[in-house]
Design a protein around this motif. Structure first.
Motif, PDB file in Angstrom:
ATOM      1  N   LYS A 195       0.804  -1.223   0.000  1.00 18.51           N
ATOM      2  CA  LYS A 195       0.000   0.000   0.000  1.00 18.51           C
ATOM      3  C   LYS A 195       0.837   1.274   0.000  1.00 18.51           C
ATOM      4  O   LYS A 195       0.431   2.296  -0.546  1.00 18.51           O
ATOM      5  CB  LYS A 195      -0.935  -0.002   1.214  1.00 18.51           C
ATOM      6  N   TYR A 196       2.022   1.233   0.613  1.00 23.25           N
ATOM      7  CA  TYR A 196       2.811   2.458   0.790  1.00 23.25           C
ATOM      8  C   TYR A 196       4.194   2.332   0.142  1.00 23.25           C
ATOM      9  O   TYR A 196       4.694   1.221  -0.081  1.00 23.25           O
ATOM     10  CB  TYR A 196       2.986   2.779   2.279  1.00 23.25           C
ATOM     11  N   ALA A 197       4.781   3.476  -0.127  1.00 19.33           N
ATOM     12  CA  ALA A 197       6.147   3.530  -0.643  1.00 19.33           C
ATOM     13  C   ALA A 197       6.941   4.553   0.160  1.00 19.33           C
ATOM     14  O   ALA A 197       6.473   5.683   0.374  1.00 19.33           O
ATOM     15  CB  ALA A 197       6.156   3.904  -2.117  1.00 19.33           C
ATOM     16  N   VAL A 198       8.105   4.148   0.619  1.00 17.32           N
ATOM     17  CA  VAL A 198       9.050   5.052   1.294  1.00 17.32           C
ATOM     18  C   VAL A 198      10.161   5.353   0.292  1.00 17.32           C
ATOM     19  O   VAL A 198      10.845   4.438  -0.180  1.00 17.32           O
ATOM     20  CB  VAL A 198       9.643   4.412   2.560  1.00 17.32           C
ATOM     21  N   VAL A 199      10.330   6.612  -0.044  1.00 14.86           N
ATOM     22  CA  VAL A 199      11.290   7.015  -1.072  1.00 14.86           C
ATOM     23  C   VAL A 199      12.529   7.602  -0.407  1.00 14.86           C
ATOM     24  O   VAL A 199      12.437   8.484   0.454  1.00 14.86           O
ATOM     25  CB  VAL A 199      10.670   8.044  -2.045  1.00 14.86           C
ATOM     26  N   ILE A 200      13.689   7.096  -0.829  1.00 19.16           N
ATOM     27  CA  ILE A 200      14.975   7.460  -0.214  1.00 19.16           C
ATOM     28  C   ILE A 200      15.846   8.139  -1.260  1.00 19.16           C
ATOM     29  O   ILE A 200      16.064   7.597  -2.342  1.00 19.16           O
ATOM     30  CB  ILE A 200      15.681   6.195   0.308  1.00 19.16           C
ATOM     31  N   ALA A 201      16.347   9.313  -0.951  1.00 15.29           N
ATOM     32  CA  ALA A 201      17.252  10.032  -1.847  1.00 15.29           C
ATOM     33  C   ALA A 201      18.599  10.207  -1.168  1.00 15.29           C
ATOM     34  O   ALA A 201      18.677  10.647  -0.012  1.00 15.29           O
ATOM     35  CB  ALA A 201      16.681  11.390  -2.227  1.00 15.29           C
ATOM     36  N   GLU A 202      19.667   9.845  -1.886  1.00 13.71           N
ATOM     37  CA  GLU A 202      21.037  10.040  -1.409  1.00 13.71           C
ATOM     38  C   GLU A 202      21.752  10.944  -2.408  1.00 13.71           C
ATOM     39  O   GLU A 202      21.758  10.674  -3.608  1.00 13.71           O
ATOM     40  CB  GLU A 202      21.756   8.699  -1.299  1.00 13.71           C
ATOM     41  N   ALA A 203      22.338  12.008  -1.919  1.00 14.35           N
ATOM     42  CA  ALA A 203      22.893  13.037  -2.791  1.00 14.35           C
ATOM     43  C   ALA A 203      24.335  12.731  -3.200  1.00 14.35           C
ATOM     44  O   ALA A 203      25.170  12.371  -2.360  1.00 14.35           O
ATOM     45  CB  ALA A 203      22.834  14.399  -2.112  1.00 14.35           C
ATOM     46  N   LEU A 204      24.610  12.872  -4.485  1.00 18.55           N
ATOM     47  CA  LEU A 204      25.967  12.827  -4.999  1.00 18.55           C
ATOM     48  C   LEU A 204      26.688  14.108  -4.588  1.00 18.55           C
ATOM     49  O   LEU A 204      26.123  15.202  -4.720  1.00 18.55           O
ATOM     50  CB  LEU A 204      25.927  12.718  -6.525  1.00 18.55           C
ATOM     51  N   PRO A 205      27.906  14.028  -4.071  1.00 22.92           N
ATOM     52  CA  PRO A 205      28.623  15.251  -3.674  1.00 22.92           C
ATOM     53  C   PRO A 205      28.736  16.243  -4.835  1.00 22.92           C
ATOM     54  O   PRO A 205      28.993  15.858  -5.977  1.00 22.92           O
ATOM     55  CB  PRO A 205      30.000  14.732  -3.254  1.00 22.92           C
ATOM     56  N   TYR A 206      28.562  17.518  -4.518  1.00 19.05           N
ATOM     57  CA  TYR A 206      28.545  18.549  -5.558  1.00 19.05           C
ATOM     58  C   TYR A 206      29.866  18.620  -6.330  1.00 19.05           C
ATOM     59  O   TYR A 206      29.874  18.881  -7.535  1.00 19.05           O
ATOM     60  CB  TYR A 206      28.231  19.910  -4.933  1.00 19.05           C
ATOM     61  N   TYR A 207      30.992  18.391  -5.656  1.00 23.77           N
ATOM     62  CA  TYR A 207      32.284  18.533  -6.335  1.00 23.77           C
ATOM     63  C   TYR A 207      32.454  17.522  -7.468  1.00 23.77           C
ATOM     64  O   TYR A 207      33.279  17.718  -8.362  1.00 23.77           O
ATOM     65  CB  TYR A 207      33.438  18.429  -5.336  1.00 23.77           C
ATOM     66  N   LEU A 208      31.672  16.431  -7.444  1.00 26.35           N
ATOM     67  CA  LEU A 208      31.725  15.461  -8.537  1.00 26.35           C
ATOM     68  C   LEU A 208      30.771  15.825  -9.673  1.00 26.35           C
ATOM     69  O   LEU A 208      30.852  15.259 -10.757  1.00 26.35           O
ATOM     70  CB  LEU A 208      31.359  14.063  -8.024  1.00 26.35           C
ATOM     71  N   CYS A 209      29.884  16.759  -9.398  1.00 24.25           N
ATOM     72  CA  CYS A 209      28.822  17.053 -10.356  1.00 24.25           C
ATOM     73  C   CYS A 209      28.827  18.521 -10.751  1.00 24.25           C
ATOM     74  O   CYS A 209      27.813  19.206 -10.704  1.00 24.25           O
ATOM     75  CB  CYS A 209      27.473  16.659  -9.757  1.00 24.25           C
ATOM     76  N   LYS A 210      30.000  19.007 -11.118  1.00 26.78           N
ATOM     77  CA  LYS A 210      30.120  20.367 -11.623  1.00 26.78           C
ATOM     78  C   LYS A 210      31.048  20.341 -12.828  1.00 26.78           C
ATOM     79  O   LYS A 210      31.693  19.329 -13.114  1.00 26.78           O
ATOM     80  CB  LYS A 210      30.653  21.311 -10.553  1.00 26.78           C
ATOM     81  N   GLU A 211      31.111  21.451 -13.562  1.00 32.53           N
ATOM     82  CA  GLU A 211      31.947  21.491 -14.754  1.00 32.53           C
ATOM     83  C   GLU A 211      33.405  21.212 -14.389  1.00 32.53           C
ATOM     84  O   GLU A 211      33.908  21.693 -13.378  1.00 32.53           O
ATOM     85  CB  GLU A 211      31.818  22.843 -15.460  1.00 32.53           C
ATOM     86  N   THR A 256      15.327  17.613  -7.161  1.00 36.27           N
ATOM     87  CA  THR A 256      14.955  17.990  -5.804  1.00 36.27           C
ATOM     88  C   THR A 256      15.387  19.432  -5.559  1.00 36.27           C
ATOM     89  O   THR A 256      16.391  19.890  -6.113  1.00 36.27           O
ATOM     90  CB  THR A 256      15.643  17.075  -4.773  1.00 36.27           C
ATOM     91  N   PRO A 257      14.646  20.175  -4.738  1.00 36.30           N
ATOM     92  CA  PRO A 257      15.055  21.564  -4.478  1.00 36.30           C
ATOM     93  C   PRO A 257      16.394  21.649  -3.747  1.00 36.30           C
ATOM     94  O   PRO A 257      17.154  22.594  -3.962  1.00 36.30           O
ATOM     95  CB  PRO A 257      13.904  22.106  -3.612  1.00 36.30           C
ATOM     96  N   GLU A 258      16.703  20.656  -2.915  1.00 37.25           N
ATOM     97  CA  GLU A 258      17.939  20.713  -2.127  1.00 37.25           C
ATOM     98  C   GLU A 258      19.182  20.375  -2.948  1.00 37.25           C
ATOM     99  O   GLU A 258      20.230  21.022  -2.808  1.00 37.25           O
ATOM    100  CB  GLU A 258      17.855  19.745  -0.939  1.00 37.25           C
ATOM    101  N   PHE A 259      19.085  19.360  -3.810  1.00 36.52           N
ATOM    102  CA  PHE A 259      20.272  18.839  -4.494  1.00 36.52           C
ATOM    103  C   PHE A 259      20.148  18.824  -6.022  1.00 36.52           C
ATOM    104  O   PHE A 259      21.060  18.349  -6.693  1.00 36.52           O
ATOM    105  CB  PHE A 259      20.572  17.413  -4.007  1.00 36.52           C
ATOM    106  N   GLY A 260      19.070  19.332  -6.558  1.00 34.85           N
ATOM    107  CA  GLY A 260      18.897  19.290  -8.007  1.00 34.85           C
ATOM    108  C   GLY A 260      18.766  17.854  -8.493  1.00 34.85           C
ATOM    109  O   GLY A 260      18.147  17.016  -7.833  1.00 34.85           O
ATOM    110  N   PRO A 261      19.402  17.523  -9.639  1.00 38.85           N
ATOM    111  CA  PRO A 261      19.252  16.180 -10.202  1.00 38.85           C
ATOM    112  C   PRO A 261      20.277  15.166  -9.717  1.00 38.85           C
ATOM    113  O   PRO A 261      20.296  14.038 -10.199  1.00 38.85           O
ATOM    114  CB  PRO A 261      19.452  16.445 -11.704  1.00 38.85           C
ATOM    115  N   ARG A 262      21.125  15.536  -8.772  1.00 35.40           N
ATOM    116  CA  ARG A 262      22.235  14.648  -8.414  1.00 35.40           C
ATOM    117  C   ARG A 262      21.907  13.731  -7.222  1.00 35.40           C
ATOM    118  O   ARG A 262      22.645  13.654  -6.236  1.00 35.40           O
ATOM    119  CB  ARG A 262      23.508  15.449  -8.150  1.00 35.40           C
TER     120      ARG A 262
END
Length: 361
Positions: A136-152, A223-229
């Motif tokens: 009946k339910y779903a618990v959704v878990i998001a783990e953020a990739l560090p920003y320094y790996l996800c920039k130009e 996500t508003p906190e971490f964007g797409p990472r």
């Protein structure tokens, strides 16, 4: 890369621009027509089994264990094995306060390493075809990739190292969901973890239903906190919980004004223009075949590519300026337009031009 003096000037200019934009946006009337959630029209076409999808796209990184049991290294180098499915405890915990139980489950998930956690009722439309899943339910878990790996990145070597670390990050996903499912079994309720090729449900629409973010032009959950990472895993269960609600954040509306990811994509897999109806859902359909062909067949495939994340205006370190941007995005179309312009002025999302721009034949 930008010189130090040029960087200083652009930061001052962008800061002044952001200050002006903030107060202008505050004086504008609040936008009450933000979407929030998925825009569904007509019958939703259920997706195929993820194993078939990943096999068709030649993505060996995401193959799950053949014996459906996962092994991890403990803090004392001990071996810990967690099965994907197992019998539940014969002693069932009586839940009298669903809200308190939901907070408890979120705290457990965060103690296991989750950065964001949301809960929703499981919409049967978001299950894969023919899946015998009736939780009946779903618990959704998001783990953020560090920003320094996800920039130009400055050059090919740094790009390669960042992309390889990112692949390792996504390959290691699902651990939090597995241990959370195990914790729910011990309370006497059925639960199953879902991640990538061993998932029985569609990740993004469920995450949207749980209030973690919105769908972006790049086809990712933003996500508003971490964007797409973020890597997303899910636990479905019958444990009585209090669902969260989808949030109208202005993210999808920002994507309607911004096409930076489409312009930056070297495979040209991300569409420009407006959303279209695909499978009963309004979205920007990303051409995954072009994307994976570029990754696995391109002449520079050793470098790989993260432009769909690095170019996104929502991909920022979590600081005061970013939080102001999150607030402004929900205000009005004018404030969202200003945010995209500020992102350009500050030089964000400018991938170094070392990769071929044409899709390999």
């Amino acid at each position: 890369m930008l010189s130090r003096e040029h960087t200083r000037k652009t930061v001052i200019l962008a800061g002044s621009f952001a200050f002006f934009a903030f107060w202008v946006a505050l004086l504008l009337p609040m936008d009450t027509n933000l979407r929030g959630g998925y825009l569904v029209a007509g019958e939703v076409k259920q997706a195929n089994d993820p194993k078939l999808v990943f096999a068709a796209l030649m993505a060996p990184e995401y193959n799950g264990p053949k014996d459906r049991t996962f092994s991890f290294q403990g803090i004392c180098n001990e071996s810990i094995s967690v099965p994907l499915e197992a019998p539940v405890s014969a002693i069932k915990t009586v839940v009298t306060d669903r809200s308190a139980k939901s907070l408890e489950i979120k705290d457990v998930a965060k103690s296991l390493g989750a950065d964001l956690v949301g809960i929703c009722e499981l919409d049967p439309r978001w299950k894969f075809k023919g899946v015998p899943l009736d939780h009946k339910y779903a618990v959704v878990i998001a783990e953020a990739l560090p920003y320094y790996l996800c920039k130009e990145q400055e050059d090919n070597i740094k790009a390669m190292l960042a992309t390889r670390a990112t692949l390792d990050f996504y390959r290691a996903g699902g651990k939090v969901a597995l241990f959370l499912a195990k914790a729910i079994w011990e309370q006497g309720y059925p639960a199953r973890a879902h991640y990538e090729s061993w998932s029985q449900v569609m990740t993004i629409p469920i995450a949207i239903d749980a209030g973690l973010g919105e769908l972006g032009r790049n086809g990712m959950l933003i996500t508003p906190e971490f964007g797409p990472r973020c890597r997303i895993s899910i636990v479905t269960t019958d444990l009585p919980l209090e669902p969260d609600k989808p949030k109208a954040l202005g993210i999808t509306e920002t994507c309607q004004l911004c096409d930076k990811c489409a312009l930056a994509c070297p495979a040209k897999a991300i569409p420009k223009g407006s959303e279209t109806l695909s499978g009963g859902v309004s979205k920007w359909p990303v051409d995954m075949e072009k994307c994976f062909n570029y990754w696995y067949k391109g002449e520079n495939s050793w470098i790989r590519c993260l432009t769909c994340m690095t170019s996104c205006p929502w991909n920022k370190p979590d600081n005061l300026l970013h939080r102001i941007g999150i607030f402004l995005a929900s205000r009005s179309s004018f404030s969202r337009w200003l945010l995209v312009k500020v992102d350009d002025v500050m030089g964000y999302g400018q991938w170094v031009d070392t990769l071929p721009k044409e899709t390999p034949q």
